[in-house]
Design a protein around this motif. Structure first.
Motif, mmCIF file in Angstrom:
data_model
loop_
_atom_site.group_PDB
_atom_site.id
_atom_site.type_symbol
_atom_site.label_atom_id
_atom_site.label_comp_id
_atom_site.label_asym_id
_atom_site.label_seq_id
_atom_site.Cartn_x
_atom_site.Cartn_y
_atom_site.Cartn_z
ATOM 1 N N ILE A 3 53.781 21.671 -9.560
ATOM 2 C CA ILE A 3 53.231 20.954 -10.725
ATOM 3 C C ILE A 3 51.932 21.623 -11.153
ATOM 4 N N LEU A 4 51.220 22.194 -10.159
ATOM 5 C CA LEU A 4 50.028 23.001 -10.463
ATOM 6 C C LEU A 4 50.255 24.399 -9.892
ATOM 7 N N GLU A 5 50.139 25.387 -10.759
ATOM 8 C CA GLU A 5 50.329 26.778 -10.330
ATOM 9 C C GLU A 5 49.090 27.586 -10.682
ATOM 10 N N VAL A 6 48.479 28.106 -9.643
ATOM 11 C CA VAL A 6 47.248 28.877 -9.817
ATOM 12 C C VAL A 6 47.561 30.317 -9.425
ATOM 13 N N LEU A 24 47.711 29.330 -5.662
ATOM 14 C CA LEU A 24 47.961 28.000 -5.112
ATOM 15 C C LEU A 24 49.153 27.400 -5.849
ATOM 16 N N ASP A 25 50.081 26.817 -5.082
ATOM 17 C CA ASP A 25 51.203 26.084 -5.668
ATOM 18 C C ASP A 25 51.198 24.693 -5.091
ATOM 19 N N VAL A 26 51.037 23.721 -5.948
ATOM 20 C CA VAL A 26 51.019 22.338 -5.478
ATOM 21 C C VAL A 26 52.316 21.668 -5.936
ATOM 22 N N GLN A 27 53.081 21.156 -4.968
ATOM 23 C CA GLN A 27 54.370 20.534 -5.287
ATOM 24 C C GLN A 27 54.168 19.107 -5.796
ATOM 25 N N GLU A 28 54.977 18.742 -6.761
ATOM 26 C CA GLU A 28 54.897 17.407 -7.356
ATOM 27 C C GLU A 28 55.068 16.332 -6.278
ATOM 28 N N ASN A 47 36.570 22.977 -9.756
ATOM 29 C CA ASN A 47 35.906 23.003 -11.059
ATOM 30 C C ASN A 47 36.679 23.822 -12.082
ATOM 31 N N CYS A 48 37.429 24.810 -11.606
ATOM 32 C CA CYS A 48 38.267 25.611 -12.517
ATOM 33 C C CYS A 48 39.483 24.826 -13.011
ATOM 34 N N MET A 61 48.113 26.691 -14.412
ATOM 35 C CA MET A 61 49.137 25.991 -15.191
ATOM 36 C C MET A 61 49.402 24.621 -14.575
ATOM 37 N N PHE A 62 49.400 23.597 -15.419
ATOM 38 C CA PHE A 62 49.728 22.237 -14.973
ATOM 39 C C PHE A 62 50.922 21.765 -15.781
ATOM 40 N N ASN A 63 52.007 21.416 -15.078
ATOM 41 C CA ASN A 63 53.237 21.006 -15.777
ATOM 42 C C ASN A 63 53.664 22.055 -16.810
ATOM 43 N N GLY A 64 53.493 23.310 -16.470
ATOM 44 C CA GLY A 64 53.938 24.390 -17.340
ATOM 45 C C GLY A 64 52.996 24.748 -18.485
#
Ligand code: ADP
Ligand code: MG
Length: 251
Positions: A3-6, A24-28, A47-48, A61-64
């Motif tokens: 859901i968040l891709e850094v 960083l990849d945060v799964q929903e 902060n970023c 990227m958040f939700n694409g």
């Protein structure tokens, strides 16, 4: 896909490389902890995500959709809500008023109240604020002035002020900092309960008891670099992680 891709985020402060090609990849629906020694770049990274800092390079990227270039209130409206390291509450207002204000402000994107329209919505907002106060265990105290509450209760109040905004991704920077063991455990329970609603969470935390109680995955930052990313069971024994913590905090 998270859901968040850094991707490859870099941030320099003068000559200091605070973030060095961070991914960083945060799964929903998950709880993703970010740990690391003091000065590792954890708060800079957060902060970023909220428009307080712009990375020098890289993507968030958040939700694409890219969060970069958006103003903090625009990011807030996408559902990314931050819980601050020190409580940012309205000390002279009651707990109920504290929770009602962000509920009103949410749809406007800024703390601009519209007395004409807001009067019509007051009942709805009050009901919602009451149910959130109940969820965090502060319902009985709803008419008390915020400044009169204990430190732990102020943090619970701040969490309520975030929850009332219907977050999709909640960012928590050291949610148990300065708390007693009892308050810390109450916060862990509360965050677990919130988890049942499916809110994705990123938690920066020093207290390893909290990290290992809550996290589905852990990213370890040291000197601006992600040195490990794994499930909690694999993080404890990771030699790179142990080295990063030598002489500092203990795992
Ligand atoms: P952490 O939250 O992991 O303790 P920070 O992200 O706060 O670490 O800081 C990372 C590094 O960047 C530290 O060396 C800190 O001193 C530096 N730093 C953070 N913010 C700024 C800033 N606004 N200006 C200059 N240096 C900063
Ligand atoms: Mg920090």
């Amino acid at each position: 896909m998270g859901i968040l891709e850094v991707r490859d985020v870099n941030k320099n402060f003068g000559g200091l490389k605070a973030l060095n090609n961070v991914n960083l990849d945060v799964q929903e629906g998950s709880v993703h902890a970010i740990i690391g020694p003091n000065g590792a770049g954890k708060s800079t990274l957060l902060n970023c995500f909220v428009g307080r800092l712009d990375p020098d390079t890289g993507t968030v990227m958040f939700n694409g959709k890219s969060l970069l270039g958006l103003k903090p209130h625009e990011i807030n409206q996408t559902g990314v809500v931050r819980v601050f390291q020190t409580p940012e509450i309205f000390t002279d207002l009651t707990l109920l008023e504290n929770v009602m204000i962000p509920a009103f402000a949410r749809r406007d994107g800024a703390f601009k109240l519209n007395p004409f329209r807001d009067v019509e919505r007051e009942g709805e907002v009050r009901d919602k604020a009451m149910s959130i106060l109940e969820e965090v265990g502060l319902q009985e105290d709803r008419n008390k002035i915020a400044s009169s509450m204990s430190r732990g209760d102020k943090r619970r109040l701040e969490l309520a002020m975030c929850l009332v905004q219907d977050p999709v991704l909640l960012l928590l920077d050291e949610p148990t900092a300065g708390m007693s063991r009892a308050d810390t455990n109450a916060t862990i329970d509360l965050l677990k309960r919130i988890g049942e609603r499916g809110i994705t969470k990123i938690v920066i935390e020093h207290d390893m008891h909290v990290v290992f109680s809550l996290a589905d995955r852990i990213s370890v930052l040291a000197q601006g670099t992600v040195i490990a990313e794994d499930v909690p069971a694999n993080i404890k024994g990771n030699p790179k992680v142990q080295e990063a913590y030598l002489g500092g905090a203990h795992l």
